[in-house]
Scaffold this active site. Sequence first.
Site, PDB file in Angstrom:
ATOM      1  N   ASP A  11       1.092  -1.129   0.076  1.00  0.00           N
ATOM      2  CA  ASP A  11      -0.013  -0.116   0.195  1.00  0.00           C
ATOM      3  C   ASP A  11       0.985   1.151  -0.025  1.00  0.00           C
ATOM      4  O   ASP A  11       2.201   1.084  -0.278  1.00  0.00           O
ATOM      5  CB  ASP A  11      -0.995  -0.123   1.136  1.00  0.00           C
ATOM      6  CG  ASP A  11      -0.535   0.174   2.406  1.00  0.00           C
ATOM      7  OD1 ASP A  11       0.657   0.377   2.693  1.00  0.00           O
ATOM      8  OD2 ASP A  11      -1.300   0.149   3.656  1.00  0.00           O
ATOM      9  N   CYS A  68       2.847  -3.198   4.185  1.00  0.00           N
ATOM     10  CA  CYS A  68       1.980  -2.083   4.453  1.00  0.00           C
ATOM     11  C   CYS A  68       2.668  -1.655   5.821  1.00  0.00           C
ATOM     12  O   CYS A  68       3.662  -1.654   5.924  1.00  0.00           O
ATOM     13  CB  CYS A  68       0.693  -2.592   4.746  1.00  0.00           C
ATOM     14  SG  CYS A  68       0.265  -3.549   6.272  1.00  0.00           S
ATOM     15  N   THR A  70       2.376  -1.656   9.133  1.00  0.00           N
ATOM     16  CA  THR A  70       2.714  -2.311   9.998  1.00  0.00           C
ATOM     17  C   THR A  70       2.757  -3.914   9.616  1.00  0.00           C
ATOM     18  O   THR A  70       3.362  -4.860  10.313  1.00  0.00           O
ATOM     19  CB  THR A  70       1.402  -2.390  11.171  1.00  0.00           C
ATOM     20  OG1 THR A  70       0.305  -3.097  10.424  1.00  0.00           O
ATOM     21  CG2 THR A  70       1.408  -1.338  11.683  1.00  0.00           C
ATOM     22  N   HIS A 101       9.036 -24.598   8.859  1.00  0.00           N
ATOM     23  CA  HIS A 101       7.966 -24.814   9.811  1.00  0.00           C
ATOM     24  C   HIS A 101       6.787 -24.982   9.128  1.00  0.00           C
ATOM     25  O   HIS A 101       5.884 -25.652   9.226  1.00  0.00           O
ATOM     26  CB  HIS A 101       7.977 -24.453  11.527  1.00  0.00           C
ATOM     27  CG  HIS A 101       8.955 -25.021  12.129  1.00  0.00           C
ATOM     28  ND1 HIS A 101       9.190 -24.759  13.387  1.00  0.00           N
ATOM     29  CD2 HIS A 101      10.348 -25.484  11.870  1.00  0.00           C
ATOM     30  CE1 HIS A 101      10.421 -25.084  13.819  1.00  0.00           C
ATOM     31  NE2 HIS A 101      11.228 -25.456  12.696  1.00  0.00           N
ATOM     32  N   HIS A 136       6.115 -31.410  10.510  1.00  0.00           N
ATOM     33  CA  HIS A 136       5.308 -30.142  10.520  1.00  0.00           C
ATOM     34  C   HIS A 136       4.202 -30.287   9.394  1.00  0.00           C
ATOM     35  O   HIS A 136       3.227 -29.712   9.506  1.00  0.00           O
ATOM     36  CB  HIS A 136       6.164 -29.106   9.853  1.00  0.00           C
ATOM     37  CG  HIS A 136       7.435 -28.647  10.711  1.00  0.00           C
ATOM     38  ND1 HIS A 136       7.300 -28.274  11.947  1.00  0.00           N
ATOM     39  CD2 HIS A 136       8.646 -29.027  10.340  1.00  0.00           C
ATOM     40  CE1 HIS A 136       8.331 -28.333  12.407  1.00  0.00           C
ATOM     41  NE2 HIS A 136       9.263 -28.708  11.584  1.00  0.00           N
TER      42      HIS A 136
HETATM   43  C1  RB5 Z   1      -2.391   2.638   6.557  1.00  0.00           C
HETATM   44  O1  RB5 Z   1      -2.539   3.730   6.981  1.00  0.00           O
HETATM   45  C2  RB5 Z   1      -2.000   1.382   7.359  1.00  0.00           C
HETATM   46  O2  RB5 Z   1      -3.133   1.019   8.178  1.00  0.00           O
HETATM   47  C3  RB5 Z   1      -1.802   0.212   6.822  1.00  0.00           C
HETATM   48  O3  RB5 Z   1      -0.477   0.293   6.087  1.00  0.00           O
HETATM   49  C4  RB5 Z   1      -1.230  -0.884   7.478  1.00  0.00           C
HETATM   50  O4  RB5 Z   1      -0.386  -0.568   8.552  1.00  0.00           O
HETATM   51  C5  RB5 Z   1      -2.634  -1.833   7.975  1.00  0.00           C
HETATM   52  O5  RB5 Z   1      -2.310  -2.541   8.633  1.00  0.00           O
END
Ligand code: RB5
Length: 151
Positions: A11, A68, A70, A101, A136
């Site tokens: 993203d 993304c 996180t 695994h 596994h």
């Molecule tokens: C976008 O702002 C953010 O929510 C996305 O990049 C991600 O971290 C979602 O899990």
Amino acid sequence: MTSKKVAIASDHGGIALRKNIVSFLNKKDIDFEEFGPEVEESVDYPNLAFTVSEKVARGDAYRGILICGTGVGMSIAANKVHGIRCALVSDTFTAHATREHNDSNVLALGARVTGPGLALDIVKIWLETEYEGGRHAKRLSQIEQFENTQG
Ligand code: RB5
């Protein structure tokens, strides 16, 4: 035969890291297909996660990489696709272990969590490490059997 292509998407939060990983794939002569925005305008991660995950699930790509902010949203969405075992990884030990695994076929990274040097080490290890099978396999088949009971 399953493709040897890597499908990769991000993203808006993951564009810079995606570009770093794409440079690495190019340098290593690894075939890839890239999705995601070129400019940092806000885009929703679920459709990008589904696009890459469906490529992997269908065998159009053998692995997927999703980035993304996180890595959490991408990993949640990817794991909704039948046949996808997506691992959100932020350390090299887990990069090894999830291939050995879990036979993870999609890697999720958090660009706001994991710096570019570590992220590239994770990608390299994750792409190079083989699944161990053995004990596994029974566990993965338990996941697959449960998945097959879902709609
Ligand atoms: C976008 O702002 C953010 O929510 C996305 O990049 C991600 O971290 C979602 O899990």
